[in-house]
Design a protein around this motif. Structure first.
Motif, PDB file in Angstrom:
ATOM      1  N   THR A  66      54.666  56.103   9.333  1.00 28.37           N
ATOM      2  CA  THR A  66      53.662  56.806   8.846  1.00 28.37           C
ATOM      3  C   THR A  66      53.097  58.077   9.832  1.00 28.37           C
ATOM      4  OG1 THR A  66      51.881  55.322   9.870  1.00 28.37           O
ATOM      5  CG2 THR A  66      52.535  55.137   7.501  1.00 28.37           C
ATOM      6  N   GLU A  67      53.349  58.122  11.047  1.00 32.19           N
ATOM      7  CA  GLU A  67      52.575  59.181  11.856  1.00 32.19           C
ATOM      8  C   GLU A  67      53.285  60.427  11.530  1.00 32.19           C
ATOM      9  OE1 GLU A  67      52.466  58.848  16.217  1.00 32.19           O
ATOM     10  OE2 GLU A  67      53.098  56.661  15.874  1.00 32.19           O
ATOM     11  N   ASN A  68      52.674  61.464  11.521  1.00 36.42           N
ATOM     12  CA  ASN A  68      53.110  62.888  11.191  1.00 36.42           C
ATOM     13  C   ASN A  68      53.573  63.768  12.126  1.00 36.42           C
ATOM     14  OD1 ASN A  68      53.473  65.084   9.497  1.00 36.42           O
ATOM     15  ND2 ASN A  68      51.283  65.833   9.683  1.00 36.42           N
ATOM     16  N   ILE A  69      54.745  63.257  12.416  1.00 38.37           N
ATOM     17  CA  ILE A  69      55.482  63.870  13.625  1.00 38.37           C
ATOM     18  C   ILE A  69      56.649  64.425  13.136  1.00 38.37           C
ATOM     19  CG2 ILE A  69      56.866  63.402  15.761  1.00 38.37           C
ATOM     20  CD1 ILE A  69      55.100  60.960  16.207  1.00 38.37           C
ATOM     21  N   ILE A  70      56.934  65.861  13.342  1.00 39.88           N
ATOM     22  CA  ILE A  70      57.975  66.556  12.997  1.00 39.88           C
ATOM     23  C   ILE A  70      58.913  66.874  13.822  1.00 39.88           C
ATOM     24  CG2 ILE A  70      58.609  68.867  11.926  1.00 39.88           C
ATOM     25  CD1 ILE A  70      55.863  69.128  10.655  1.00 39.88           C
ATOM     26  N   ALA A  71      58.684  66.817  15.171  1.00 38.65           N
ATOM     27  CA  ALA A  71      59.601  66.859  16.261  1.00 38.65           C
ATOM     28  C   ALA A  71      59.010  66.252  17.639  1.00 38.65           C
ATOM     29  CB  ALA A  71      59.626  68.276  16.683  1.00 38.65           C
ATOM     30  N   SER A  72      60.025  65.967  18.365  1.00 45.32           N
ATOM     31  CA  SER A  72      59.624  65.195  19.604  1.00 45.32           C
ATOM     32  C   SER A  72      60.516  65.586  20.722  1.00 45.32           C
ATOM     33  CB  SER A  72      59.740  63.626  19.288  1.00 45.32           C
ATOM     34  OG  SER A  72      59.521  62.912  20.491  1.00 45.32           O
ATOM     35  N   THR A  73      59.883  65.766  21.834  1.00 45.53           N
ATOM     36  CA  THR A  73      60.744  66.346  23.090  1.00 45.53           C
ATOM     37  C   THR A  73      60.701  65.372  24.146  1.00 45.53           C
ATOM     38  OG1 THR A  73      60.467  68.700  22.529  1.00 45.53           O
ATOM     39  CG2 THR A  73      60.755  68.138  24.836  1.00 45.53           C
ATOM     40  N   ASP A  74      61.752  64.963  24.592  1.00 48.11           N
ATOM     41  CA  ASP A  74      61.882  64.063  25.836  1.00 48.11           C
ATOM     42  C   ASP A  74      62.263  64.922  26.761  1.00 48.11           C
ATOM     43  OD1 ASP A  74      62.677  62.097  27.850  1.00 48.11           O
ATOM     44  OD2 ASP A  74      64.465  61.345  26.579  1.00 48.11           O
ATOM     45  N   LEU A  75      61.273  65.065  27.826  1.00 53.70           N
ATOM     46  CA  LEU A  75      61.457  66.217  29.000  1.00 53.70           C
ATOM     47  C   LEU A  75      62.324  65.720  29.860  1.00 53.70           C
ATOM     48  CD1 LEU A  75      57.524  67.105  29.433  1.00 53.70           C
ATOM     49  CD2 LEU A  75      59.458  68.477  28.571  1.00 53.70           C
ATOM     50  N   LEU A  76      62.415  64.332  30.313  1.00 53.50           N
ATOM     51  CA  LEU A  76      63.189  63.765  31.381  1.00 53.50           C
ATOM     52  C   LEU A  76      64.630  63.571  30.772  1.00 53.50           C
ATOM     53  CD1 LEU A  76      61.002  60.925  32.988  1.00 53.50           C
ATOM     54  CD2 LEU A  76      61.715  63.114  33.667  1.00 53.50           C
ATOM     55  N   GLY A  77      64.855  63.306  29.496  1.00 51.49           N
ATOM     56  CA  GLY A  77      66.313  63.514  29.020  1.00 51.49           C
ATOM     57  C   GLY A  77      66.563  64.906  28.541  1.00 51.49           C
ATOM     58  N   ARG A  78      65.931  65.956  28.537  1.00 57.33           N
ATOM     59  CA  ARG A  78      66.017  67.296  28.193  1.00 57.33           C
ATOM     60  C   ARG A  78      66.633  67.416  26.927  1.00 57.33           C
ATOM     61  NH1 ARG A  78      65.881  70.814  32.231  1.00 57.33           N
ATOM     62  NH2 ARG A  78      67.274  72.380  31.199  1.00 57.33           N
ATOM     63  N   THR A  79      66.138  66.656  26.079  1.00 56.01           N
ATOM     64  CA  THR A  79      66.397  66.615  24.404  1.00 56.01           C
ATOM     65  C   THR A  79      65.228  66.701  23.583  1.00 56.01           C
ATOM     66  OG1 THR A  79      68.321  65.105  25.317  1.00 56.01           O
ATOM     67  CG2 THR A  79      67.794  65.236  22.874  1.00 56.01           C
ATOM     68  N   THR A  80      65.333  67.443  22.420  1.00 58.12           N
ATOM     69  CA  THR A  80      64.365  67.547  21.522  1.00 58.12           C
ATOM     70  C   THR A  80      64.961  67.091  20.430  1.00 58.12           C
ATOM     71  OG1 THR A  80      63.175  69.388  22.737  1.00 58.12           O
ATOM     72  CG2 THR A  80      62.871  69.104  20.333  1.00 58.12           C
ATOM     73  N   TYR A  81      64.232  66.226  19.515  1.00 60.88           N
ATOM     74  CA  TYR A  81      64.639  65.761  18.149  1.00 60.88           C
ATOM     75  C   TYR A  81      63.661  66.396  17.369  1.00 60.88           C
ATOM     76  CZ  TYR A  81      66.603  62.417  21.292  1.00 60.88           C
ATOM     77  OH  TYR A  81      67.346  61.601  22.328  1.00 60.88           O
ATOM     78  N   ILE A  82      64.451  67.002  15.996  1.00 55.35           N
ATOM     79  CA  ILE A  82      63.664  67.583  15.084  1.00 55.35           C
ATOM     80  C   ILE A  82      64.020  67.000  13.690  1.00 55.35           C
ATOM     81  CG2 ILE A  82      63.469  70.019  13.770  1.00 55.35           C
ATOM     82  CD1 ILE A  82      63.582  71.319  16.468  1.00 55.35           C
TER      83      ILE A  82
END
Length: 173
Positions: free
Chosen positions: A99-115
């Protein structure tokens, strides 16, 4: 081989209480420096080895255009999750509620962004404009922090140019 040129930017904002808040970050200034980003498309409905559906390809096309229009970091991984079931699974695996309104998330340590790719194509009145979503994640990357307030300030700069209450110092060319 000469090192890639870079631009050092110091972005400062005056708060309502007239406190000065500054963040420094470096943007690449050489075309080759930006060419090592990779984009993966993930769909929970497509077996391994099968072609991505047309909707996923359209999401990827839009995403790559947006990404190309913004300053990108060196060697970053972008994962475009192109269906709702896949995005819900991502939220679950990352410890977040569906239910969280998240459209994207960035993992700074893993150098990866999920959209969440579907949000790039859906009703703009219900979702932030796609460029703002990508710019916001880039702001987290450039600042190297998860702080939403600072990321929002830099997002505005990346999307629209410098806000009236900001000034920039450029060095290192």
């Amino acid at each position: 081989m000469a090192p890639a040129a870079r631009i050092l930017i110091l972005l400062c904002f005056f708060s309502i209480t007239s406190e000065l808040s500054c963040r420094a970050f470096v943007l690449p200034d050489a075309p080759g420096f930006r060419e090592t980003n990779d984009v993966s498309i993930v769909s929970s409905f497509v077996p391994v080895g099968q072609a991505a559906p047309a909707e996923c390809k359209e999401q990827a096309r839009i995403f790559v255009q947006l990404l190309a229009s913004l300053p990108r970091p060196h060697s970053w991984h972008w994962v475009l999750i192109c269906d709702g079931a896949g995005w819900r699974k991502f939220l679950e695996l990352s410890g977040r509620a569906e239910t969280e309104n998240i459209i994207a998330s960035t993992d700074l340590l893993g150098r990866t962004t999920y959209i969440e790719g579907a949000k790039l194509l859906t009703n703009r009145s219900l979702n932030p404009e796609p460029k703002k979503v990508v710019a916001h994640e880039l702001a987290h990357i450039w600042l190297g922090i998860n702080d939403e307030a600072d990321a929002k300030k830099l997002t505005e700069f990346l999307v629209r140019g410098f806000p009236e209450n900001a000034f920039v110092l450029e060095a290192g060319r």
